[in-house]
Design a protein around this motif. Structure first.
Motif, mmCIF file in Angstrom:
data_model
loop_
_atom_site.group_PDB
_atom_site.id
_atom_site.type_symbol
_atom_site.label_atom_id
_atom_site.label_comp_id
_atom_site.label_asym_id
_atom_site.label_seq_id
_atom_site.Cartn_x
_atom_site.Cartn_y
_atom_site.Cartn_z
ATOM 1 N N UNK A 106 1.272 2.118 -3.379
ATOM 2 C CA UNK A 106 0.261 1.461 -2.551
ATOM 3 C C UNK A 106 -0.355 0.275 -3.288
ATOM 4 N N UNK A 107 -0.639 0.459 -4.567
ATOM 5 C CA UNK A 107 -1.209 -0.618 -5.377
ATOM 6 C C UNK A 107 -0.252 -1.809 -5.450
ATOM 7 N N UNK A 108 1.020 -1.540 -5.697
ATOM 8 C CA UNK A 108 2.000 -2.623 -5.825
ATOM 9 C C UNK A 108 2.178 -3.370 -4.509
ATOM 10 N N UNK A 109 2.159 -2.655 -3.384
ATOM 11 C CA UNK A 109 2.329 -3.319 -2.091
ATOM 12 C C UNK A 109 1.136 -4.220 -1.763
ATOM 13 N N UNK A 110 -0.064 -3.801 -2.178
ATOM 14 C CA UNK A 110 -1.257 -4.611 -1.919
ATOM 15 C C UNK A 110 -1.345 -5.786 -2.883
#
Length: 442
Positions: A106-110
């Motif tokens: 989730x962090x990488x996608x954001x």
């Protein structure tokens, strides 16, 4: 047992490196090992969860990113301005739950919305195509945990080939410190998350959709539909094949029991037929494992469609923001032109009659204020245009990279599946030839 059954799942063979010269894979290897169950007690209620051991091994000390050394939470090196690469530990181990992998994704996608982030394996077996699976859907099942371990490792290996994330401190902290949740919380990446409502409406509100991203969005939708369809067909075919093979165990039992009432010469043939039919029924178990391997590999690209859609949504939001800024700028320019020409409109004319018109000094002040607003908005439009252009260039480059990876992987997946099917057919043919010889002895 689980390790033996998954020897065919070679993660290294699935990860294709397309010369990402700056990726973590150039100096760091990662392995996910030992799914372990732990118990916890909350408010008097006992619960259990699974953790995975992540081992990061330095393979080329000359390429170590300095942030790995400077930010690592290790008393041995903390506060040292000069760190000897040779004395730094070659392997670092941490334990992570599946939910922590989910937070990382989730962090990488954001944080890197222009990247095609690889998907995680399923937390539970929920796909409709898994109806024929012989593996338990309970995530406590050792075989399922082993399969998930393999694809969690593949997830990290995919990430390691992305040069854009190679110096990200949150990713690095995921690999070497137990306090990584504090690191990801301090990044405040949640503040960068786009409004869900705005994301849903963006595609309907933009005036001029980007044709390239519209094609990517449609491709993601079609790819998910077709891969999902293949997986469902696979499940039906596997279920049917499994039933056909297993019913032959009944044949085997009947022939074996029949042999008990016949003379020796005929009984021997019947006994052999029963034996070979039992083998035929049992052979399908290994084939089912191969079919599950095939499905797991295809499901990764089913999951990739989410990343492609997320990338397109981000482009739509950025374009919508740019168009809204452009509309606001155009409105301000019209206001200035009307003011400079003395055009006041219906409301302005009524206001002038009641309160009087603008004095030359007031008019000059309003024109100056509008000029300043227009200048600021022009700068915002320019910055927004540059950001959108940069995002689109990076996104399209990463989609192209994904396409090359997909072509290589999908080719390998289907060729491997066809070879596996041929081997199964050869084995079945040999079994039936033995049954034929046994029949001739009856």
């Amino acid at each position: 047992m689980a390790n033996e059954k998954n020897e065919s799942l070679d993660v290294n063979s699935l990860v294709t490196n397309f010369n990402e010269s700056l990726g973590l894979s150039t100096w760091l290897e990662v392995a996910v090992k030992e799914p372990t169950r732990r118990n916890t007690t909350t408010i008097g209620i006992q619960d259990s969860y699974v953790v995975y051991l992540i081992e990061s091994t330095i393979t080329d000390r000359s390429k170590i990113f300095s942030g790995w050394l400077e930010k690592r939470n290790d008393e041995t090196f903390e506060g040292s301005s000069q760190i000897d690469h040779e004395s730094f530990p070659s392997t670092i181990s941490v334990w992570r739950r599946y939910s922590e992998f989910d937070i990382l994704k989730d962090y990488l996608m954001v944080t890197f919305p222009y990247l095609v982030i690889p998907p995680l394996p399923e937390k539970r077996l929920t796909g409709a195509w898994q109806a024929a699976s012989t593996t338990s859907s309970d995530n406590a099942d050792p075989e399922f945990l082993e399969r998930r371990r393999i694809y969690l490792e593949q997830f990290l290996k995919r990430i390691f080939t992305l040069s854009d994330v190679s110096q990200d401190q949150v990713l690095l902290s995921f690999l070497y410190t137990e306090e990584w949740k504090e690191v990801v919380a301090s990044s405040k990446y949640h503040s960068l998350r786009d409004s869900r409502l705005k994301s849903l409406s963006a595609s309907y509100r933009i005036k001029k959709p980007n044709d390239k991203f519209e094609l990517i969005k449609k491709y993601a939708q079609d790819l998910q539909q077709y891969v999902g369809g293949i997986l469902k067909c696979r499940a039906k075919a596997t279920e049917h094949l499994y039933g056909i093979h297993k019913i032959h165990s009944n044949y085997g039992r009947e022939f074996s029991e029949w042999s008990s009432i016949e003379r020796k010469d005929m009984a021997e043939g019947l006994q052999k037929m029963g034996h070979y039919l039992d083998n035929f029924a049992q052979d399908i178990d290994m084939c089912i494992e191969g079919e599950e391997d095939f499905a797991d590999q295809l499901k990764e690209y089913y999951g990739y469609c989410e990343s492609l859609r997320h990338l397109c949504k981000k482009q739509e939001l950025m374009q919508l923001d740019l168009e809204q800024l452009g509309d606001a700028l155009a409105s301000k320019r019209i206001d200035r032109e009307n003011l400079s020409q003395g055009k006041t409109g219906i409301f302005g004319g009524f206001k002038a009659k009641v309160f009087g018109g603008n004095t030359p000094e007031q008019k000059e002040g309003k024109l100056k204020a509008l000029d300043e607003e227009i200048l600021k908005m022009e700068e915002k439009v320019k910055a927004s245009t540059e950001s959108l252009t940069d995002f689109e260039e990076k996104a399209l480059a990463n989609v192209e990279r994904f396409s090359k990876q997909k072509m290589a992987d999908v080719t390998d997946i289907f060729v491997t599946h066809v070879m596996m099917t041929l081997e199964r057919c050869k084995k079945s043919r040999a079994t039936w030839q033995h049954i034929k010889k046994a029949c001739e002895c009856v």
